[in-house]
Design a protein around this motif. Structure first.
Motif, short mmCIF file in Angstrom:
data_model
loop_
_atom_site.label_atom_id
_atom_site.label_comp_id
_atom_site.label_asym_id
_atom_site.label_seq_id
_atom_site.Cartn_x
_atom_site.Cartn_y
_atom_site.Cartn_z
N TYR A 1 -14.06 60.35 14.79
CA TYR A 1 -13.13 59.23 14.75
C TYR A 1 -12.07 59.38 15.83
O TYR A 1 -11.83 60.48 16.34
CB TYR A 1 -12.50 59.09 13.37
CG TYR A 1 -11.57 60.21 12.97
CD1 TYR A 1 -10.20 60.12 13.20
CD2 TYR A 1 -12.06 61.34 12.34
CE1 TYR A 1 -9.35 61.15 12.83
CE2 TYR A 1 -11.22 62.37 11.97
CZ TYR A 1 -9.86 62.28 12.21
OH TYR A 1 -9.03 63.29 11.85
N LEU A 2 -11.44 58.26 16.18
CA LEU A 2 -10.35 58.25 17.16
C LEU A 2 -9.02 58.09 16.45
O LEU A 2 -8.89 57.26 15.55
CB LEU A 2 -10.52 57.07 18.14
CG LEU A 2 -11.72 57.10 19.08
CD1 LEU A 2 -11.75 55.84 19.93
CD2 LEU A 2 -11.71 58.34 19.95
N ASP A 3 -8.03 58.86 16.90
CA ASP A 3 -6.68 58.66 16.36
C ASP A 3 -5.99 57.57 17.18
O ASP A 3 -6.59 56.96 18.06
CB ASP A 3 -5.89 59.98 16.33
CG ASP A 3 -5.51 60.50 17.70
OD1 ASP A 3 -5.75 59.83 18.73
OD2 ASP A 3 -4.92 61.61 17.76
N ASN A 4 -4.72 57.33 16.89
CA ASN A 4 -3.97 56.27 17.58
C ASN A 4 -3.79 56.52 19.07
O ASN A 4 -3.47 55.60 19.81
CB ASN A 4 -2.60 56.07 16.93
CG ASN A 4 -2.73 55.48 15.55
OD1 ASN A 4 -3.70 54.81 15.23
ND2 ASN A 4 -1.74 55.72 14.71
N SER B 1 -14.59 59.79 3.37
CA SER B 1 -14.35 58.88 2.25
C SER B 1 -13.11 59.30 1.47
O SER B 1 -12.27 58.46 1.11
CB SER B 1 -15.58 58.86 1.34
OG SER B 1 -15.37 58.02 0.25
N GLU B 2 -12.98 60.59 1.22
CA GLU B 2 -11.80 61.11 0.50
C GLU B 2 -10.53 60.84 1.29
O GLU B 2 -9.51 60.42 0.73
CB GLU B 2 -11.95 62.61 0.25
CG GLU B 2 -12.99 62.97 -0.77
CD GLU B 2 -13.21 64.48 -0.87
OE1 GLU B 2 -12.31 65.26 -0.43
OE2 GLU B 2 -14.26 64.88 -1.38
N TRP B 3 -10.56 61.12 2.59
CA TRP B 3 -9.39 60.92 3.44
C TRP B 3 -9.00 59.45 3.50
O TRP B 3 -7.82 59.11 3.46
CB TRP B 3 -9.63 61.43 4.84
CG TRP B 3 -9.69 62.92 4.97
CD1 TRP B 3 -9.41 63.85 4.01
CD2 TRP B 3 -10.05 63.65 6.14
NE1 TRP B 3 -9.57 65.12 4.51
CE2 TRP B 3 -9.96 65.04 5.81
CE3 TRP B 3 -10.44 63.31 7.42
CZ2 TRP B 3 -10.25 66.04 6.74
CZ3 TRP B 3 -10.72 64.31 8.33
CH2 TRP B 3 -10.62 65.65 8.00
N ARG C 1 -5.12 58.72 4.56
CA ARG C 1 -4.93 59.57 5.74
C ARG C 1 -5.07 58.81 7.05
O ARG C 1 -4.54 59.24 8.07
CB ARG C 1 -5.92 60.73 5.70
CG ARG C 1 -5.75 61.67 6.86
CD ARG C 1 -6.46 62.95 6.67
NE ARG C 1 -6.32 63.76 7.88
CZ ARG C 1 -6.77 64.97 8.01
NH1 ARG C 1 -7.40 65.53 7.01
NH2 ARG C 1 -6.61 65.63 9.12
N PHE C 2 -5.76 57.68 7.02
CA PHE C 2 -5.95 56.87 8.22
C PHE C 2 -5.09 55.62 8.11
O PHE C 2 -5.48 54.65 7.47
CB PHE C 2 -7.43 56.48 8.39
CG PHE C 2 -8.36 57.67 8.43
CD1 PHE C 2 -8.30 58.58 9.47
CD2 PHE C 2 -9.29 57.88 7.43
CE1 PHE C 2 -9.16 59.68 9.52
CE2 PHE C 2 -10.16 58.96 7.47
CZ PHE C 2 -10.08 59.87 8.52
N PRO C 3 -3.90 55.62 8.72
CA PRO C 3 -2.99 54.48 8.59
C PRO C 3 -3.56 53.16 9.09
O PRO C 3 -3.16 52.10 8.62
CB PRO C 3 -1.75 54.88 9.40
CG PRO C 3 -1.93 56.29 9.79
CD PRO C 3 -3.33 56.68 9.53
N VAL C 4 -4.51 53.22 10.02
CA VAL C 4 -5.08 51.98 10.56
C VAL C 4 -6.12 51.39 9.61
O VAL C 4 -6.58 50.27 9.82
CB VAL C 4 -5.68 52.18 11.97
CG1 VAL C 4 -4.59 52.52 12.97
CG2 VAL C 4 -6.76 53.25 11.97
N GLY C 5 -6.51 52.14 8.59
CA GLY C 5 -7.43 51.64 7.56
C GLY C 5 -8.74 51.13 8.12
O GLY C 5 -9.48 51.86 8.77
#
Length: 115
Positions: free
Chosen positions: A38-41, A55-57, A62-66
């Protein structure tokens, strides 16, 4: 990472979702163990992370961009928004990804999401 703009439909040949799904192999992997990246911001890539942990994260926020989180499997050349792969976010990383109609563009990595 270099970011390129996704071409508009019709500029390049495309592949239907059904065609993409029929051409993919899971190589004997289980859905919960698929190795997601995955890519972060800041467009930094992280992973691979097993689907069950992704799935848990996601459920823990944990992923603000959803739904806009950009993910890929190692054999994919580019990341796609999570919502394109899992229209029902409650099932993200728990069922096989849906295959959106995606234009085939050689050499294009990390395209901007369609808006």
């Amino acid at each position: 990472m270099q970011r390129n703009v996704m071409p508009t439909r019709g500029e390049y040949p495309g592949q239907s979702g059904a065609q993409a799904a029929s051409s993919i192999e899971d190589h004997g992997r289980r859905i919960a163990n698929l190795p997601w990246l995955y890519l972060d911001n800041n467009n930094n890539e992280f992973g691979p992370v097993p689907g069950r942990l992704m799935s848990e994260w996601l459920a823990a926020g944990r992923f603000p961009v959803g739904a806009e989180l950009r993910v890929r499997l190692p054999e994919w050349e580019r990341h796609l928004p999570l919502i394109q792969l899992f229209p029902d976010m409650n099932q993200a990383f728990q069922v096989p990804p849906s295959w959106p109609d995606v234009p085939i563009v050689l050499g294009l990595t990390h395209p901007e999401p369609a808006r």
